[in-house]
Enzyme design. Structure first.
Site, PDB file in Angstrom:
ATOM      1  CE  LYS A  15      -2.046  -1.165   3.879  1.00  0.00           C
ATOM      2  NZ  LYS A  15      -1.327  -2.422   4.204  1.00  0.00           N
ATOM      3  NE  ARG A  90      -4.519  -1.132   9.927  1.00  0.00           N
ATOM      4  CZ  ARG A  90      -3.483  -0.605   9.301  1.00  0.00           C
ATOM      5  NH1 ARG A  90      -3.556   0.571   8.753  1.00  0.00           N
ATOM      6  NH2 ARG A  90      -2.368  -1.295   9.226  1.00  0.00           N
ATOM      7  NE  ARG A 124       7.799  -1.847   6.307  1.00  0.00           N
ATOM      8  CZ  ARG A 124       6.477  -1.780   6.449  1.00  0.00           C
ATOM      9  NH1 ARG A 124       5.730  -1.338   5.465  1.00  0.00           N
ATOM     10  NH2 ARG A 124       5.918  -2.176   7.568  1.00  0.00           N
ATOM     11  NE  ARG A 159       6.166   0.348  10.101  1.00  0.00           N
ATOM     12  CZ  ARG A 159       5.048   0.254   9.389  1.00  0.00           C
ATOM     13  NH1 ARG A 159       4.976   0.840   8.200  1.00  0.00           N
ATOM     14  NH2 ARG A 159       4.009  -0.412   9.839  1.00  0.00           N
ATOM     15  NE  ARG A 170       2.207  -4.393  11.303  1.00  0.00           N
ATOM     16  CZ  ARG A 170       3.223  -4.112  10.495  1.00  0.00           C
ATOM     17  NH1 ARG A 170       4.452  -4.470  10.814  1.00  0.00           N
ATOM     18  NH2 ARG A 170       3.013  -3.474   9.371  1.00  0.00           N
TER      19      ARG A 170
HETATM   20  P1  AP5 Z   1       4.852  -1.501   1.906  1.00  0.00           P
HETATM   21  O1  AP5 Z   1       4.526  -0.761   0.666  1.00  0.00           O
HETATM   22  O2  AP5 Z   1       5.565  -0.749   2.990  1.00  0.00           O
HETATM   23  O3  AP5 Z   1       3.560  -2.257   2.462  1.00  0.00           O
HETATM   24  P2  AP5 Z   1       2.287  -1.679   3.225  1.00  0.00           P
HETATM   25  O4  AP5 Z   1       1.115  -2.407   2.686  1.00  0.00           O
HETATM   26  O5  AP5 Z   1       2.254  -0.191   3.182  1.00  0.00           O
HETATM   27  O6  AP5 Z   1       2.644  -2.210   4.672  1.00  0.00           O
HETATM   28  P3  AP5 Z   1       2.524  -1.523   6.096  1.00  0.00           P
HETATM   29  O7  AP5 Z   1       3.255  -2.464   7.035  1.00  0.00           O
HETATM   30  O8  AP5 Z   1       3.008  -0.112   6.114  1.00  0.00           O
HETATM   31  O9  AP5 Z   1       1.042  -1.595   6.327  1.00  0.00           O
HETATM   32  P4  AP5 Z   1       0.308  -1.628   7.629  1.00  0.00           P
HETATM   33  O10 AP5 Z   1      -1.047  -1.479   7.124  1.00  0.00           O
HETATM   34  O11 AP5 Z   1       0.543  -2.774   8.524  1.00  0.00           O
HETATM   35  O12 AP5 Z   1       1.009  -0.450   8.467  1.00  0.00           O
HETATM   36  P5  AP5 Z   1       0.544   1.024   8.817  1.00  0.00           P
HETATM   37  O13 AP5 Z   1       1.738   1.862   8.811  1.00  0.00           O
HETATM   38  O14 AP5 Z   1      -0.643   1.431   8.035  1.00  0.00           O
HETATM   39  O15 AP5 Z   1       5.739  -2.781   1.498  1.00  0.00           O
HETATM   40  C1  AP5 Z   1       6.251  -3.662   2.470  1.00  0.00           C
HETATM   41  C2  AP5 Z   1       7.651  -4.139   2.053  1.00  0.00           C
HETATM   42  O16 AP5 Z   1       7.546  -4.912   0.856  1.00  0.00           O
HETATM   43  C3  AP5 Z   1       8.633  -2.991   1.715  1.00  0.00           C
HETATM   44  O17 AP5 Z   1       9.895  -3.373   2.109  1.00  0.00           O
HETATM   45  C4  AP5 Z   1       8.548  -2.867   0.179  1.00  0.00           C
HETATM   46  O18 AP5 Z   1       9.734  -2.358  -0.390  1.00  0.00           O
HETATM   47  C5  AP5 Z   1       8.291  -4.314  -0.221  1.00  0.00           C
HETATM   48  N1  AP5 Z   1       7.480  -4.452  -1.425  1.00  0.00           N
HETATM   49  C6  AP5 Z   1       6.407  -3.701  -1.799  1.00  0.00           C
HETATM   50  N2  AP5 Z   1       5.898  -4.164  -2.971  1.00  0.00           N
HETATM   51  C7  AP5 Z   1       6.666  -5.238  -3.321  1.00  0.00           C
HETATM   52  C8  AP5 Z   1       6.637  -6.146  -4.410  1.00  0.00           C
HETATM   53  N3  AP5 Z   1       5.733  -6.065  -5.387  1.00  0.00           N
HETATM   54  N4  AP5 Z   1       7.557  -7.149  -4.433  1.00  0.00           N
HETATM   55  C9  AP5 Z   1       8.496  -7.265  -3.445  1.00  0.00           C
HETATM   56  N5  AP5 Z   1       8.572  -6.418  -2.382  1.00  0.00           N
HETATM   57  C10 AP5 Z   1       7.666  -5.418  -2.326  1.00  0.00           C
HETATM   58  O19 AP5 Z   1       0.009   0.807  10.326  1.00  0.00           O
HETATM   59  C11 AP5 Z   1       0.906   0.539  11.395  1.00  0.00           C
HETATM   60  C12 AP5 Z   1       0.117   0.454  12.695  1.00  0.00           C
HETATM   61  O20 AP5 Z   1      -0.538   1.710  12.971  1.00  0.00           O
HETATM   62  C13 AP5 Z   1      -1.036  -0.588  12.710  1.00  0.00           C
HETATM   63  O21 AP5 Z   1      -0.570  -1.879  13.059  1.00  0.00           O
HETATM   64  C14 AP5 Z   1      -1.973   0.019  13.775  1.00  0.00           C
HETATM   65  O22 AP5 Z   1      -1.523  -0.246  15.074  1.00  0.00           O
HETATM   66  C15 AP5 Z   1      -1.849   1.522  13.519  1.00  0.00           C
HETATM   67  N6  AP5 Z   1      -2.856   2.018  12.555  1.00  0.00           N
HETATM   68  C16 AP5 Z   1      -2.597   2.555  11.329  1.00  0.00           C
HETATM   69  N7  AP5 Z   1      -3.763   2.900  10.709  1.00  0.00           N
HETATM   70  C17 AP5 Z   1      -4.755   2.578  11.571  1.00  0.00           C
HETATM   71  C18 AP5 Z   1      -6.177   2.652  11.499  1.00  0.00           C
HETATM   72  N8  AP5 Z   1      -6.802   3.139  10.391  1.00  0.00           N
HETATM   73  N9  AP5 Z   1      -6.898   2.211  12.552  1.00  0.00           N
HETATM   74  C19 AP5 Z   1      -6.302   1.722  13.663  1.00  0.00           C
HETATM   75  N10 AP5 Z   1      -4.955   1.602  13.799  1.00  0.00           N
HETATM   76  C20 AP5 Z   1      -4.181   2.020  12.750  1.00  0.00           C
END
Ligand code: AP5
Length: 212
Positions: A15, A90, A124, A159, A170
């Site tokens: 994402k 989410r 990552r 992270r 997660r």
């Molecule tokens: P990346 O693009 O970083 O993946 P992502 O889907 O953005 O993963 P996140 O871990 O950031 O998502 P998340 O939803 O868990 O975390 P968030 O920060 O929102 O890619 C991942 C890796 O793969 C990278 O190394 C990239 O280079 C690689 N990659 C990408 N595409 C690839 C491909 N095609 N092939 C190979 N490699 C690839 O949330 C964190 C925390 O915040 C949550 O756990 C929660 O506690 C809180 N939070 C955030 N939003 C909310 C909400 N709306 N409600 C409640 N709590 C929330």
């Protein structure tokens, strides 16, 4: 082109990677709740202190906190041509709250199996600069200069929630709380599922096609 776009998918599905490309190449405003929360943690604000307890265990921050945060953010933006919602909504409650603020045009759902996600997340590396927030992977998308962000030169970091045990929690949280949104947006006729495995630019080509 579709203007209000939600990015769905499990942690590590891409994402942030695809959202960042939509922002830099097509000029969308990207709102990432994860980035906002991490900035609050870094700044030691009350929100940050509260959020950290949930984030470190792989749980979701409570709905009322997140909904209030996003409402303020959306209203402060005023009129913009397009917004990418990365990591929000989410839960069904968050999706219903978003529907009260604006009309979502499309939910892009990145489909990746759990086994691939663990490897992606534990390797990552992220940019801490709040104006940049680029993401890298040590193997699939490495920075040109080891340990440094290609875009702004900041020192990359791992992270806290990208440790193997937290990643498993997660994923569990995702299946319980967030996956039901696939049904929610399918019923609304707004879903487009894209396989999230393969070359990042090839996936982006499919993303661009979907938003036309
Ligand atoms: P990346 O693009 O970083 O993946 P992502 O889907 O953005 O993963 P996140 O871990 O950031 O998502 P998340 O939803 O868990 O975390 P968030 O920060 O929102 O890619 C991942 C890796 O793969 C990278 O190394 C990239 O280079 C690689 N990659 C990408 N595409 C690839 C491909 N095609 N092939 C190979 N490699 C690839 O949330 C964190 C925390 O915040 C949550 O756990 C929660 O506690 C809180 N939070 C955030 N939003 C909310 C909400 N709306 N409600 C409640 N709590 C929330």
């Amino acid at each position: 082109m579709k203007s209000m776009i939600v990015l769905l998918g499990p942690p590590g599905a891409g994402k942030g990677t695809q959202g960042e490309k939509l922002q830099t190449e097509l000029g969308y405003v990207r709102l990432s709740t994860g980035d906002m929360l991490r900035e609050a943690v870094r700044n030691g604000t009350e929100l940050g202190k509260l959020a950290k307890t949930y984030m470190d265990s792989g749980a979701l921050v409570p709905n009322d906190v997140i909904i209030g945060l996003m409402k303020d953010k959306i209203q402060s933006l005023g009129k913009v041509p397009g917004i990418i919602f990365d990591g929000f909504p989410r839960t069904v409650e968050q999706a219903e709250a978003l529907d009260k603020e604006l009309d979502v045009d499309l939910a892009l759902n990145f489909d990746v199996a759990d086994e691939a996600l663990i490897e992606r997340l534990t390797q990552r590396r992220s940019c801490p600069n709040p104006d940049c927030q680029a993401v890298y992977h040590l193997v699939y998308n490495p920075p040109k200069c080891e340990g440094k962000c290609d875009k702004c030169g900041s020192e990359l970091y791992q992270r806290d929630d990208d440790k193997a045990e937290t990643v498993k929690n997660r994923l569990k949280t995702y299946h319980e709380k967030t996956q039901p949104l696939v049904d929610y947006y399918t019923k609304a006729g707004k879903i487009c599922t894209i396989p999230g495995i393969g070359d990042i630019d090839e996936i982006f080509a499919k993303v661009k096609k979907a938003i036309q």
